[in-house]
Write a protein that holds these residues in place. Sequence first.
Motif, PDB file in Angstrom:
ATOM      1  N   CYS A  50       3.960  12.168   4.438  1.00  0.00           N
ATOM      2  CA  CYS A  50       3.985  10.761   4.037  1.00  0.00           C
ATOM      3  C   CYS A  50       2.843  10.039   4.746  1.00  0.00           C
ATOM      4  O   CYS A  50       2.598  10.265   5.937  1.00  0.00           O
ATOM      5  CB  CYS A  50       5.318  10.114   4.407  1.00  0.00           C
ATOM      6  SG  CYS A  50       5.426   8.357   3.969  1.00  0.00           S
ATOM      7  N   ASP A  51       2.155   9.174   4.007  1.00  0.00           N
ATOM      8  CA  ASP A  51       0.996   8.439   4.528  1.00  0.00           C
ATOM      9  C   ASP A  51       1.255   6.941   4.363  1.00  0.00           C
ATOM     10  O   ASP A  51       1.299   6.431   3.243  1.00  0.00           O
ATOM     11  CB  ASP A  51      -0.244   8.874   3.742  1.00  0.00           C
ATOM     12  CG  ASP A  51      -1.531   8.235   4.241  1.00  0.00           C
ATOM     13  OD1 ASP A  51      -1.494   7.465   5.214  1.00  0.00           O
ATOM     14  OD2 ASP A  51      -2.583   8.505   3.628  1.00  0.00           O
ATOM     15  N   LEU A  52       1.448   6.238   5.477  1.00  0.00           N
ATOM     16  CA  LEU A  52       1.753   4.807   5.451  1.00  0.00           C
ATOM     17  C   LEU A  52       0.472   3.989   5.408  1.00  0.00           C
ATOM     18  O   LEU A  52      -0.383   4.125   6.280  1.00  0.00           O
ATOM     19  CB  LEU A  52       2.571   4.425   6.682  1.00  0.00           C
ATOM     20  CG  LEU A  52       3.941   5.090   6.814  1.00  0.00           C
ATOM     21  CD1 LEU A  52       4.631   4.613   8.091  1.00  0.00           C
ATOM     22  CD2 LEU A  52       4.808   4.799   5.600  1.00  0.00           C
ATOM     23  N   GLY A  53       0.358   3.123   4.397  1.00  0.00           N
ATOM     24  CA  GLY A  53      -0.876   2.373   4.197  1.00  0.00           C
ATOM     25  C   GLY A  53      -1.956   3.316   3.724  1.00  0.00           C
ATOM     26  O   GLY A  53      -3.053   3.362   4.274  1.00  0.00           O
ATOM     27  N   CYS A  54      -1.660   4.069   2.660  1.00  0.00           N
ATOM     28  CA  CYS A  54      -2.483   5.223   2.278  1.00  0.00           C
ATOM     29  C   CYS A  54      -3.846   4.861   1.702  1.00  0.00           C
ATOM     30  O   CYS A  54      -4.708   5.722   1.571  1.00  0.00           O
ATOM     31  CB  CYS A  54      -1.736   6.092   1.277  1.00  0.00           C
ATOM     32  SG  CYS A  54      -1.520   5.360  -0.364  1.00  0.00           S
ATOM     33  N   GLY A  55      -4.067   3.579   1.335  1.00  0.00           N
ATOM     34  CA  GLY A  55      -5.353   3.215   0.754  1.00  0.00           C
ATOM     35  C   GLY A  55      -5.608   3.989  -0.522  1.00  0.00           C
ATOM     36  O   GLY A  55      -4.748   4.085  -1.403  1.00  0.00           O
ATOM     37  N   ASP A  56      -6.792   4.601  -0.635  1.00  0.00           N
ATOM     38  CA  ASP A  56      -7.139   5.338  -1.852  1.00  0.00           C
ATOM     39  C   ASP A  56      -6.637   6.777  -1.855  1.00  0.00           C
ATOM     40  O   ASP A  56      -6.949   7.543  -2.754  1.00  0.00           O
ATOM     41  CB  ASP A  56      -8.651   5.306  -2.076  1.00  0.00           C
ATOM     42  CG  ASP A  56      -9.431   6.006  -0.961  1.00  0.00           C
ATOM     43  OD1 ASP A  56      -8.810   6.522  -0.009  1.00  0.00           O
ATOM     44  OD2 ASP A  56     -10.674   6.030  -1.035  1.00  0.00           O
ATOM     45  N   ALA A  57      -5.844   7.156  -0.855  1.00  0.00           N
ATOM     46  CA  ALA A  57      -5.237   8.496  -0.745  1.00  0.00           C
ATOM     47  C   ALA A  57      -6.271   9.601  -0.580  1.00  0.00           C
ATOM     48  O   ALA A  57      -5.997  10.765  -0.855  1.00  0.00           O
ATOM     49  CB  ALA A  57      -4.329   8.794  -1.940  1.00  0.00           C
ATOM     50  N   GLU A  58      -7.443   9.261  -0.084  1.00  0.00           N
ATOM     51  CA  GLU A  58      -8.489  10.272   0.141  1.00  0.00           C
ATOM     52  C   GLU A  58      -7.997  11.371   1.078  1.00  0.00           C
ATOM     53  O   GLU A  58      -8.243  12.557   0.848  1.00  0.00           O
ATOM     54  CB  GLU A  58      -9.738   9.589   0.698  1.00  0.00           C
ATOM     55  CG  GLU A  58     -10.846  10.526   1.145  1.00  0.00           C
ATOM     56  CD  GLU A  58     -10.806  10.850   2.632  1.00  0.00           C
ATOM     57  OE1 GLU A  58     -11.361  11.885   3.017  1.00  0.00           O
ATOM     58  OE2 GLU A  58     -10.209  10.062   3.388  1.00  0.00           O
ATOM     59  N   SER A  77      -0.935  -2.697  -1.413  1.00  0.00           N
ATOM     60  CA  SER A  77      -1.923  -3.314  -2.294  1.00  0.00           C
ATOM     61  C   SER A  77      -1.868  -2.665  -3.670  1.00  0.00           C
ATOM     62  O   SER A  77      -1.968  -1.450  -3.804  1.00  0.00           O
ATOM     63  CB  SER A  77      -3.330  -3.164  -1.716  1.00  0.00           C
ATOM     64  OG  SER A  77      -4.317  -3.331  -2.718  1.00  0.00           O
ATOM     65  N   GLU A  78      -1.749  -3.485  -4.700  1.00  0.00           N
ATOM     66  CA  GLU A  78      -1.725  -2.959  -6.061  1.00  0.00           C
ATOM     67  C   GLU A  78      -3.050  -2.299  -6.415  1.00  0.00           C
ATOM     68  O   GLU A  78      -3.073  -1.233  -7.045  1.00  0.00           O
ATOM     69  CB  GLU A  78      -1.405  -4.085  -7.048  1.00  0.00           C
ATOM     70  CG  GLU A  78      -1.034  -3.594  -8.426  1.00  0.00           C
ATOM     71  CD  GLU A  78      -0.422  -4.674  -9.294  1.00  0.00           C
ATOM     72  OE1 GLU A  78      -0.556  -4.573 -10.525  1.00  0.00           O
ATOM     73  OE2 GLU A  78       0.180  -5.611  -8.737  1.00  0.00           O
ATOM     74  N   ASN A  79      -4.168  -2.907  -6.019  1.00  0.00           N
ATOM     75  CA  ASN A  79      -5.482  -2.316  -6.287  1.00  0.00           C
ATOM     76  C   ASN A  79      -5.604  -0.937  -5.658  1.00  0.00           C
ATOM     77  O   ASN A  79      -6.061   0.025  -6.287  1.00  0.00           O
ATOM     78  CB  ASN A  79      -6.597  -3.225  -5.758  1.00  0.00           C
ATOM     79  CG  ASN A  79      -6.903  -4.378  -6.678  1.00  0.00           C
ATOM     80  OD1 ASN A  79      -6.504  -4.385  -7.840  1.00  0.00           O
ATOM     81  ND2 ASN A  79      -7.614  -5.376  -6.169  1.00  0.00           N
ATOM     82  N   MET A  80      -5.214  -0.848  -4.390  1.00  0.00           N
ATOM     83  CA  MET A  80      -5.309   0.424  -3.685  1.00  0.00           C
ATOM     84  C   MET A  80      -4.360   1.460  -4.271  1.00  0.00           C
ATOM     85  O   MET A  80      -4.713   2.638  -4.421  1.00  0.00           O
ATOM     86  CB  MET A  80      -5.020   0.229  -2.197  1.00  0.00           C
ATOM     87  CG  MET A  80      -6.165  -0.309  -1.390  1.00  0.00           C
ATOM     88  SD  MET A  80      -7.547   0.865  -1.320  1.00  0.00           S
ATOM     89  CE  MET A  80      -8.587   0.028  -0.109  1.00  0.00           C
ATOM     90  N   ALA A  81      -3.142   1.038  -4.603  1.00  0.00           N
ATOM     91  CA  ALA A  81      -2.155   1.971  -5.142  1.00  0.00           C
ATOM     92  C   ALA A  81      -2.631   2.547  -6.474  1.00  0.00           C
ATOM     93  O   ALA A  81      -2.444   3.746  -6.748  1.00  0.00           O
ATOM     94  CB  ALA A  81      -0.801   1.277  -5.311  1.00  0.00           C
ATOM     95  N   GLN A  82      -3.249   1.721  -7.308  1.00  0.00           N
ATOM     96  CA  GLN A  82      -3.770   2.205  -8.589  1.00  0.00           C
ATOM     97  C   GLN A  82      -4.891   3.216  -8.374  1.00  0.00           C
ATOM     98  O   GLN A  82      -4.948   4.249  -9.058  1.00  0.00           O
ATOM     99  CB  GLN A  82      -4.270   1.022  -9.417  1.00  0.00           C
ATOM    100  CG  GLN A  82      -3.163   0.134  -9.963  1.00  0.00           C
ATOM    101  CD  GLN A  82      -3.692  -1.073 -10.706  1.00  0.00           C
ATOM    102  OE1 GLN A  82      -4.900  -1.325 -10.759  1.00  0.00           O
ATOM    103  NE2 GLN A  82      -2.788  -1.855 -11.281  1.00  0.00           N
ATOM    104  N   LEU A  83      -5.774   2.939  -7.416  1.00  0.00           N
ATOM    105  CA  LEU A  83      -6.857   3.867  -7.125  1.00  0.00           C
ATOM    106  C   LEU A  83      -6.321   5.166  -6.556  1.00  0.00           C
ATOM    107  O   LEU A  83      -6.770   6.262  -6.923  1.00  0.00           O
ATOM    108  CB  LEU A  83      -7.843   3.221  -6.140  1.00  0.00           C
ATOM    109  CG  LEU A  83      -9.060   4.056  -5.726  1.00  0.00           C
ATOM    110  CD1 LEU A  83      -9.858   4.504  -6.955  1.00  0.00           C
ATOM    111  CD2 LEU A  83      -9.948   3.259  -4.765  1.00  0.00           C
ATOM    112  N   ALA A  84      -5.321   5.064  -5.668  1.00  0.00           N
ATOM    113  CA  ALA A  84      -4.713   6.265  -5.084  1.00  0.00           C
ATOM    114  C   ALA A  84      -4.052   7.117  -6.160  1.00  0.00           C
ATOM    115  O   ALA A  84      -4.196   8.349  -6.175  1.00  0.00           O
ATOM    116  CB  ALA A  84      -3.698   5.862  -4.023  1.00  0.00           C
ATOM    117  N   ALA A  85      -3.313   6.487  -7.076  1.00  0.00           N
ATOM    118  CA  ALA A  85      -2.644   7.221  -8.148  1.00  0.00           C
ATOM    119  C   ALA A  85      -3.666   7.944  -9.025  1.00  0.00           C
ATOM    120  O   ALA A  85      -3.449   9.092  -9.435  1.00  0.00           O
ATOM    121  CB  ALA A  85      -1.796   6.272  -8.982  1.00  0.00           C
TER     122      ALA A  85
END
Length: 243
Positions: A50-58, A77-85
């Motif tokens: 699990c990654d808390l505050g995962c940002g772009d999930a790099e 962040s919705e922007n970050m979550a969309q990029l991570a997904a």
Amino acid sequence: MEFRGSSAYDEGEFFENYMKRRTRPESPNNVIEKPVLLKLIGNVKGKRVCDLGCGDAEIGLDLLQRGCLSYTGVEGSENMAQLAAKNLEGQAGKVELSPMEEWQPLTEQFDLVLSRFALHYLTDLDTVFQKVHHTLVDGGKFVFSVQHPVLTSSAKSAEASGSRTDWIVDDYFNQGERAEPWIGKKVIKYHRTTEEYFRLLKQAGFKVEDLREGTPNAENFSSESEYQRRKRIPVVLMFSCVK
């Protein structure tokens, strides 16, 4: 206007400028923090992460390539979550859109919880530490990085533009909120001493196994001048803990 938590990343101009900074070759995240983080994490083969505050999930893509069983990013962040997904498409990874304060993990759900440069945004850190302890299996690891307290203590240095070669450390033992000028905005961070991070971890039931301050390694830098500049002051504080 002041931004709290992950809210700044949902402001279009800030998000775009942040991603440009974050992906530059000699970002501290890439050349200072990440190499140490990976050493502290160690072998992830077969582990639920699990990654808390995962940002772009790099980092999630990296850990999945290293053999972790699953990766769950938690991002406010919705922007970050969309990029991570988008980055995790086709992988054994997913993203939960949720502020860390509202995250509701299951008991013994993960083998490893990590967080990168995110926990210093939280006012109520002790509750999040308790949640992490709750969701880890016995013997599970909690590895995280925060902005070093010598930097969060005072926002005066951040008011100057350009690459700094000296810094102001002030009000170190006066813990609390700081409004830091960052990428053209005012972002609220919460200053804690190193001692306070350690106390909260022990209070939550963790055994602290290692602590690092991100000593720069010359081989990670393409610029000698940037390497020498980064040796002047620590930018990151990192803990490796076990339940």
